[in-house]
Write a protein that holds these residues in place. Structure first.
Motif, PDB file in Angstrom:
ATOM      1  N   THR A   1     -24.800  -4.981 -11.183  1.00 49.26           N
ATOM      2  CA  THR A   1     -24.973  -3.591 -11.632  1.00 49.26           C
ATOM      3  C   THR A   1     -23.836  -3.190 -12.556  1.00 49.26           C
ATOM      4  N   MET A   2     -24.183  -2.594 -13.690  1.00 48.82           N
ATOM      5  CA  MET A   2     -23.151  -2.117 -14.614  1.00 48.82           C
ATOM      6  C   MET A   2     -22.742  -0.707 -14.195  1.00 48.82           C
ATOM      7  N   ASN A   3     -21.815  -0.641 -13.245  1.00 49.42           N
ATOM      8  CA  ASN A   3     -21.445   0.660 -12.697  1.00 49.42           C
ATOM      9  C   ASN A   3     -20.012   0.628 -12.194  1.00 49.42           C
ATOM     10  N   CYS A   4     -19.426   1.814 -12.164  1.00 51.93           N
ATOM     11  CA  CYS A   4     -18.111   2.025 -11.562  1.00 51.93           C
ATOM     12  C   CYS A   4     -18.091   3.477 -11.130  1.00 51.93           C
ATOM     13  N   PHE A   5     -17.587   3.749  -9.921  1.00 46.61           N
ATOM     14  CA  PHE A   5     -17.513   5.140  -9.485  1.00 46.61           C
ATOM     15  C   PHE A   5     -16.241   5.360  -8.689  1.00 46.61           C
ATOM     16  N   VAL A   6     -15.885   6.624  -8.548  1.00 50.68           N
ATOM     17  CA  VAL A   6     -14.691   6.991  -7.796  1.00 50.68           C
ATOM     18  C   VAL A   6     -15.047   8.124  -6.851  1.00 50.68           C
ATOM     19  N   LEU A   7     -14.520   8.079  -5.638  1.00 52.26           N
ATOM     20  CA  LEU A   7     -14.738   9.123  -4.653  1.00 52.26           C
ATOM     21  C   LEU A   7     -13.632  10.167  -4.740  1.00 52.26           C
ATOM     22  N   PRO A   8     -13.853  11.375  -4.210  1.00 48.94           N
ATOM     23  CA  PRO A   8     -12.822  12.416  -4.278  1.00 48.94           C
ATOM     24  C   PRO A   8     -11.494  11.995  -3.652  1.00 48.94           C
ATOM     25  N   SER A   9     -11.529  11.036  -2.722  1.00 48.97           N
ATOM     26  CA  SER A   9     -10.310  10.550  -2.071  1.00 48.97           C
ATOM     27  C   SER A   9      -9.474   9.657  -2.975  1.00 48.97           C
ATOM     28  N   GLY A  10     -10.032   9.204  -4.107  1.00 49.84           N
ATOM     29  CA  GLY A  10      -9.319   8.306  -5.000  1.00 49.84           C
ATOM     30  C   GLY A  10      -9.745   6.862  -4.873  1.00 49.84           C
ATOM     31  N   ASP A  11     -10.713   6.571  -4.022  1.00 55.75           N
ATOM     32  CA  ASP A  11     -11.212   5.199  -3.861  1.00 55.75           C
ATOM     33  C   ASP A  11     -12.102   4.833  -5.044  1.00 55.75           C
ATOM     34  N   ILE A  12     -11.684   3.825  -5.811  1.00 61.95           N
ATOM     35  CA  ILE A  12     -12.411   3.376  -6.993  1.00 61.95           C
ATOM     36  C   ILE A  12     -13.194   2.116  -6.637  1.00 61.95           C
TER      37      ILE A  12
ATOM     38  N   VAL B   1      -5.409   9.012  -2.305  1.00 58.40           N
ATOM     39  CA  VAL B   1      -4.914   7.702  -1.885  1.00 58.40           C
ATOM     40  C   VAL B   1      -5.644   6.695  -2.763  1.00 58.40           C
ATOM     41  N   TRP B   2      -5.014   6.287  -3.847  1.00 58.56           N
ATOM     42  CA  TRP B   2      -5.699   5.495  -4.875  1.00 58.56           C
ATOM     43  C   TRP B   2      -5.887   4.052  -4.417  1.00 58.56           C
ATOM     44  N   THR B   3      -7.135   3.640  -4.277  1.00 63.68           N
ATOM     45  CA  THR B   3      -7.458   2.247  -3.965  1.00 63.68           C
ATOM     46  C   THR B   3      -8.547   1.772  -4.916  1.00 63.68           C
ATOM     47  N   VAL B   4      -8.677   0.469  -5.027  1.00 66.46           N
ATOM     48  CA  VAL B   4      -9.729  -0.082  -5.869  1.00 66.46           C
ATOM     49  C   VAL B   4     -10.349  -1.291  -5.187  1.00 66.46           C
ATOM     50  N   SER B   5     -11.659  -1.386  -5.260  1.00 67.50           N
ATOM     51  CA  SER B   5     -12.400  -2.530  -4.740  1.00 67.50           C
ATOM     52  C   SER B   5     -13.350  -3.016  -5.820  1.00 67.50           C
ATOM     53  N   VAL B   6     -13.562  -4.325  -5.884  1.00 72.11           N
ATOM     54  CA  VAL B   6     -14.487  -4.908  -6.848  1.00 72.11           C
ATOM     55  C   VAL B   6     -15.630  -5.560  -6.075  1.00 72.11           C
ATOM     56  N   ILE B   7     -16.860  -5.191  -6.437  1.00 76.69           N
ATOM     57  CA  ILE B   7     -18.056  -5.660  -5.744  1.00 76.69           C
ATOM     58  C   ILE B   7     -18.761  -6.695  -6.621  1.00 76.69           C
TER      59      ILE B   7
ATOM     60  N   LEU C   1       0.859  -1.180   0.000  1.00 74.19           N
ATOM     61  CA  LEU C   1       0.000   0.000   0.000  1.00 74.19           C
ATOM     62  C   LEU C   1       0.893   1.226   0.000  1.00 74.19           C
ATOM     63  N   LEU C   2       0.816   2.003  -1.059  1.00 76.46           N
ATOM     64  CA  LEU C   2       1.654   3.188  -1.173  1.00 76.46           C
ATOM     65  C   LEU C   2       0.760   4.410  -1.069  1.00 76.46           C
ATOM     66  N   ARG C   3       0.863   5.100  -0.005  1.00 77.15           N
ATOM     67  CA  ARG C   3       0.071   6.328   0.179  1.00 77.15           C
ATOM     68  C   ARG C   3       0.803   7.463  -0.505  1.00 77.15           C
ATOM     69  N   LEU C   4       0.168   8.036  -1.503  1.00 76.84           N
ATOM     70  CA  LEU C   4       0.779   9.137  -2.238  1.00 76.84           C
ATOM     71  C   LEU C   4       0.797  10.376  -1.348  1.00 76.84           C
ATOM     72  N   ALA C   5       1.959  11.010  -1.266  1.00 77.81           N
ATOM     73  CA  ALA C   5       2.109  12.170  -0.399  1.00 77.81           C
ATOM     74  C   ALA C   5       1.220  13.311  -0.874  1.00 77.81           C
ATOM     75  N   GLN C   6       0.491  13.895   0.055  1.00 76.43           N
ATOM     76  CA  GLN C   6      -0.362  15.015  -0.304  1.00 76.43           C
ATOM     77  C   GLN C   6       0.480  16.280  -0.319  1.00 76.43           C
ATOM     78  N   ARG C   7       0.238  17.118  -1.353  1.00 76.62           N
ATOM     79  CA  ARG C   7       0.963  18.373  -1.436  1.00 76.62           C
ATOM     80  C   ARG C   7       0.039  19.422  -2.038  1.00 76.62           C
ATOM     81  N   ALA C   8       0.264  20.650  -1.675  1.00 78.52           N
ATOM     82  CA  ALA C   8      -0.590  21.731  -2.162  1.00 78.52           C
ATOM     83  C   ALA C   8      -0.286  22.012  -3.615  1.00 78.52           C
TER      84      ALA C   8
END
Length: 392
Positions: A167-178, A157-163, A3-10
């Protein structure tokens, strides 16, 4: 799994001072109710007012009309200045947009939303080494690696989960969770089409579309307060006011809310096509994918299994419009792919079979059969595990 947490920067661009999102979330519904109560209260008061007092008030307004006009002008000017102080430029597209909340402010809210979604689907999440999850991870990593010069990637923090859900759907949250659904994966024939879906969803996060959509909603709610209050103040009965209020909301939705939503989807298609081109995917599959969706939708409509929603009633452009828009950008995307020294594309153009199917469906050719959607291997027993997309 690493798990690589991408450093947040302004980001380099200065941002205007923003407000508390929790406060706005509380004020948003309260302001609508208040506008109705104020308008209705004024109507009841005016109807109960004696005729001579009404005339006194009308005369007062006539004598002081200049003063009230100047005050209204000052208030309108202040509103315009406030609006322009919160206008930013969307990265990579240059579109000006109103931003009262930033993605940074929504990051914690997105985390809470992610936890709520995962609690809902916890029993349906595929295990860590499931082929679908590994495929989405592989494609997501390649997209991130190829575009790792984009500063917006490092605020997530880019992550991905498969449900495991049809349902034919895919979404991403502002945090990068796919979050990808197996129903969507079943409809994707190869990694290039997976890249088409992922690049589109990642573009929403990169372009801060979730924050922008909320900002747009807050702005519209503020702008319509005066018309709503006037509807309830001027119309003589509650029944007329309710009907007019409903009609007003419908007009706002059809002419302001839905077109803006379609604009954001088109913008995500625009950037997603270029993200995939830099990652050396076959960008022709973008057009082929939406062409296939168009064929399936039309076949289902003809068979009475569904009805195609008109574009002006939808939050998304039609599949046919998306295909046409992507085709118009294809030459530029192919040039970008070549400039990135990508391997040559195969001579077989994946768009040609789809074009033939579309012509056949349009001509109601009886020889045309429904498009066969390849299915993935049967799912193993679900487990509550999360896969992670990483980038360097």
């Amino acid at each position: 799994m690493l798990l690589l947490r991408l450093a947040q920067r302004a980001l380099a661009a200065p941002r205007p001072r923003m407000v508390n999102p929790a406060l706005l979330a509380l004020l948003r519904p309260a302001s609508k109710v208040l506008a109705v109560l104020v308008g209705r209260g004024f109507r009841k008061w005016w109807q109960a007012l004696p005729k001579h007092k009404k005339q006194i008030l009308i005369d007062h307004l006539r004598r002081n009309r200049v003063r009230y006009a100047v005050g209204s002008g000052v208030a309108a000017t202040a509103g315009v200045v406030y609006y322009h102080n919160h206008v930013t430029v969307a990265p990579y597209t240059g579109r000006h947009r109103f931003m009262l909340l930033t993605t940074d402010q929504l990051f914690s809210m997105a985390g809470q939303l992610y936890q709520m979604e995962m609690e809902q689907y916890a029993h349906l999440m595929v295990p860590e080494h499931h082929p679908m999850l590994e495929r989405v991870q592989r494609v997501g990593n390649r997209l991130l690696q190829a575009n790792n010069t984009l500063p917006e990637l490092y605020t997530k923090v880019w992550t991905v989960s498969v449900i495991d859900d049809p349902t034919m759907n895919c979404f991403v949250l502002p945090s990068g969770d796919i979050v990808m659904f197996t129903g969507m994966m079943d409809a994707l024939e190869n990694d290039d089409q997976v890249a088409a879906v992922l690049a589109h969803e990642m573009s929403h996060a990169i372009l801060d579309h979730a924050a922008e959509h909320l900002n747009r909603g807050y702005l519209l709610d503020l702008v319509v307060l005066v018309p709503v209050a006037l509807i309830w103040a001027v119309l003589p009965s509650d029944l007329l006011a309710v009907a007019s209020h409903w009609l007003f909301n419908l007009v706002v939705k059809l002419f302001l809310t839905l077109p803006y939503s379609r604009l954001l989807e088109t913008e995500a298609d625009y950037l997603g096509l270029r993200l995939a081109a830099k990652a050396c995917y076959d960008v022709r599959e973008f057009s082929a994918l939406w062409g296939k969706m168009d064929v399936l939708e039309k076949i289902m409509d003809k068979n009475g299994q569904g009805a195609e929603v008109p574009a002006w009633l939808s939050t998304h452009p039609t599949n046919e419009d998306r295909q046409r828009e992507l085709e118009g950008q294809m030459a530029e995307a192919l040039d970008l792919r070549t400039s990135c020294k990508c391997p040559p594309l195969t001579p077989r153009d994946p768009r040609e079979p789809i074009r033939r199917l579309q012509r056949g469906v349009a001509q109601e050719d009886p020889q045309v059969t429904p498009v066969a959607i390849p299915l993935q291997k049967p799912l193993p027993p679900p487990a509550a595990r999360i896969g992670t997309v990483t980038a360097s």
